[in-house]
Design a protein around this motif. Structure first.
Motif, PDB file in Angstrom:
ATOM      1  N   VAL A 193       0.861  -1.188   0.000  1.00 23.03           N
ATOM      2  CA  VAL A 193       0.000   0.000   0.000  1.00 23.03           C
ATOM      3  C   VAL A 193       0.898   1.239   0.000  1.00 23.03           C
ATOM      4  CG1 VAL A 193      -1.872  -1.196   1.158  1.00 23.03           C
ATOM      5  CG2 VAL A 193      -0.188   0.063   2.529  1.00 23.03           C
ATOM      6  N   PRO A 194       0.345   2.412  -0.373  1.00 23.38           N
ATOM      7  CA  PRO A 194       1.176   3.612  -0.486  1.00 23.38           C
ATOM      8  C   PRO A 194       2.014   3.916   0.746  1.00 23.38           C
ATOM      9  CG  PRO A 194      -0.980   4.023  -1.427  1.00 23.38           C
ATOM     10  CD  PRO A 194      -1.038   2.661  -0.812  1.00 23.38           C
ATOM     11  N   ALA A 195       1.421   3.850   1.934  1.00 23.85           N
ATOM     12  CA  ALA A 195       2.154   4.231   3.142  1.00 23.85           C
ATOM     13  C   ALA A 195       3.409   3.394   3.335  1.00 23.85           C
ATOM     14  CB  ALA A 195       1.247   4.118   4.363  1.00 23.85           C
ATOM     15  N   VAL A 196       3.330   2.093   3.031  1.00 24.64           N
ATOM     16  CA  VAL A 196       4.482   1.201   3.209  1.00 24.64           C
ATOM     17  C   VAL A 196       5.548   1.484   2.163  1.00 24.64           C
ATOM     18  CG1 VAL A 196       5.238  -1.206   3.135  1.00 24.64           C
ATOM     19  CG2 VAL A 196       3.125  -0.597   4.327  1.00 24.64           C
ATOM     20  N   LEU A 197       5.146   1.610   0.909  1.00 23.64           N
ATOM     21  CA  LEU A 197       6.129   1.861  -0.147  1.00 23.64           C
ATOM     22  C   LEU A 197       6.754   3.246  -0.012  1.00 23.64           C
ATOM     23  CD1 LEU A 197       4.469   0.177  -3.252  1.00 23.64           C
ATOM     24  CD2 LEU A 197       6.013  -0.793  -1.539  1.00 23.64           C
ATOM     25  N   ASN A 198       5.974   4.224   0.432  1.00 17.19           N
ATOM     26  CA  ASN A 198       6.538   5.550   0.705  1.00 17.19           C
ATOM     27  C   ASN A 198       7.712   5.422   1.670  1.00 17.19           C
ATOM     28  OD1 ASN A 198       4.397   6.596  -0.773  1.00 17.19           O
ATOM     29  ND2 ASN A 198       3.320   7.452   0.983  1.00 17.19           N
ATOM     30  N   SER A 199       7.484   4.705   2.766  1.00 21.79           N
ATOM     31  CA  SER A 199       8.507   4.533   3.796  1.00 21.79           C
ATOM     32  C   SER A 199       9.706   3.760   3.264  1.00 21.79           C
ATOM     33  CB  SER A 199       7.894   3.809   5.004  1.00 21.79           C
ATOM     34  OG  SER A 199       8.865   3.533   5.969  1.00 21.79           O
ATOM     35  N   ASP A 200       9.439   2.708   2.492  1.00 21.50           N
ATOM     36  CA  ASP A 200      10.534   1.885   1.968  1.00 21.50           C
ATOM     37  C   ASP A 200      11.419   2.660   1.004  1.00 21.50           C
ATOM     38  OD1 ASP A 200       9.728  -0.268   3.457  1.00 21.50           O
ATOM     39  OD2 ASP A 200       8.748  -1.340   1.808  1.00 21.50           O
ATOM     40  N   LEU A 201      10.816   3.516   0.196  1.00 21.67           N
ATOM     41  CA  LEU A 201      11.611   4.295  -0.755  1.00 21.67           C
ATOM     42  C   LEU A 201      12.509   5.281  -0.019  1.00 21.67           C
ATOM     43  CD1 LEU A 201      12.104   4.836  -3.807  1.00 21.67           C
ATOM     44  CD2 LEU A 201      10.474   6.711  -3.600  1.00 21.67           C
ATOM     45  N   ILE A 202      11.969   5.999   0.946  1.00 21.68           N
ATOM     46  CA  ILE A 202      12.753   6.983   1.679  1.00 21.68           C
ATOM     47  C   ILE A 202      13.862   6.310   2.485  1.00 21.68           C
ATOM     48  CG2 ILE A 202      12.656   8.748   3.497  1.00 21.68           C
ATOM     49  CD1 ILE A 202      11.504   9.542   0.729  1.00 21.68           C
ATOM     50  N   ALA A 203      13.595   5.108   2.988  1.00 23.66           N
ATOM     51  CA  ALA A 203      14.597   4.380   3.776  1.00 23.66           C
ATOM     52  C   ALA A 203      15.652   3.709   2.912  1.00 23.66           C
ATOM     53  CB  ALA A 203      13.902   3.333   4.641  1.00 23.66           C
ATOM     54  N   GLY A 204      15.496   3.761   1.572  1.00 21.25           N
ATOM     55  CA  GLY A 204      16.477   3.155   0.686  1.00 21.25           C
ATOM     56  C   GLY A 204      16.262   1.679   0.427  1.00 21.25           C
ATOM     57  N   ARG A 205      15.111   1.151   0.856  1.00 26.38           N
ATOM     58  CA  ARG A 205      14.820  -0.266   0.602  1.00 26.38           C
ATOM     59  C   ARG A 205      14.252  -0.487  -0.799  1.00 26.38           C
ATOM     60  NH1 ARG A 205      13.334   0.416   6.106  1.00 26.38           N
ATOM     61  NH2 ARG A 205      11.178   0.886   5.568  1.00 26.38           N
TER      62      ARG A 205
END
Length: 279
Positions: free
Chosen positions: A37-49
């Protein structure tokens, strides 16, 4: 040394069904796809995952220095969106300091709702993020609830007549007269700068997968009818005129307006410059 596969996020909502269908028919070859979902992928992108992902458009405004926008794709509408809804026990113009429950799945929709209620109706509610259900859309302790994605699309067609239903795409158009961009495809800045050939490969795969899915839209829709609670006509309408995917200058204008209004009411520090990846 063999380079790792580009890590590509995919928000697995029906609004990108053509892309998902293209990925499933060879478009994802050579990519490591992560769905969420958007919230998870948002976080993963910013964290470099993740290296590249479709993300909530507000994410770019909050982390512009770390991100680069891909040219071409977006998720947008010119008016009604059908899959971002406010369901309320009272008319929207009667909402004041009420309690509103927000889906935990999104970020852009949170900002969009706050802009619409404050700038359009002078309302400053109390918001809480929580898990929501289509069976009981508005919690007992709230006046209204915000839904996105497939859950919202279901409620668009099946909401209780006892509730007021507001399409935030239509409300945005009413407020600003502009088009609205809900999601962008972005790359991490370091990935874009350090692996330009890989970025070009990802960008091409996304464009070609979209093109394949749109060329086979009938088959794409039929492929999900058994697992999604929608009719063929509902999805054909949704994907055949409601949702748009081209990040044209008119949509960029709407995106800049969204950022300007978000900054005006303190949701972001300032409206960012739109910086595109060179792929």
């Amino acid at each position: 040394m063999t380079e790792s596969l580009p890590r590509v996020g995919h928000i697995d909502f029906l609004n990108v069904l053509p892309l998902a269908y293209g990925y499933a028919h060879g478009g994802a070859d050579g990519l490591a796809i992560a769905r969420g979902v958007p919230a998870v992928l948002n976080s993963d992108l910013i964290a470099g995952r993740l290296d590249v992902s479709n993300v909530s458009s507000i994410l770019y405004a909050r982390h512009a220095e770390k991100l680069r926008i891909l040219r071409g794709p977006c998720v947008s509408t010119d008016g009604a969106v059908e899959s971002i809804l406010l369901l309320s026990k009272k008319p929207i113009d009667a909402i004041e300091d009420d309690r509103i429950a927000l889906t935990a799945k999104s970020a852009t929709s949170h900002a969009l709702l706050k802009i619409i209620l404050q700038s359009g109706y002078g309302a400053v509610p109390t918001y809480s993020v929580r898990t929501l259900s289509v069976e009981q859309p508005v919690p007992e302790d709230a006046t209204a609830a915000l839904f996105i994605g497939d859950d919202a699309l279901y409620l668009y067609h099946h909401a209780s007549p006892s509730l007021y239903v507001y399409d935030l795409g239509a409300e945005w158009k009413k407020l600003t007269g502009k088009k609205m961009v809900y999601a962008l495809w972005v790359a991490g800045r370091s990935f874009a700068e350090e692996r330009p050939e890989a970025l070009a490969r990802v960008s091409r795969a996304i464009r070609e997968s979209f093109a394949y899915g749109l060329a086979h839209k009938d088959a794409a829709i039929r492929s999900v009818l058994g697992e999604k609670p929608f009719t063929y006509t509902e999805l054909d309408t949704y994907l055949g005129g409601v949702i748009h995917w081209d990040l044209t200058e008119e949509y960029l204008d709407g995106l800049r307006t969204f950022y300007d209004l978000a900054a005006r009411i303190g949701l972001i520090e300032q409206a960012p410059e739109l910086v595109f990846a060179e792929a």
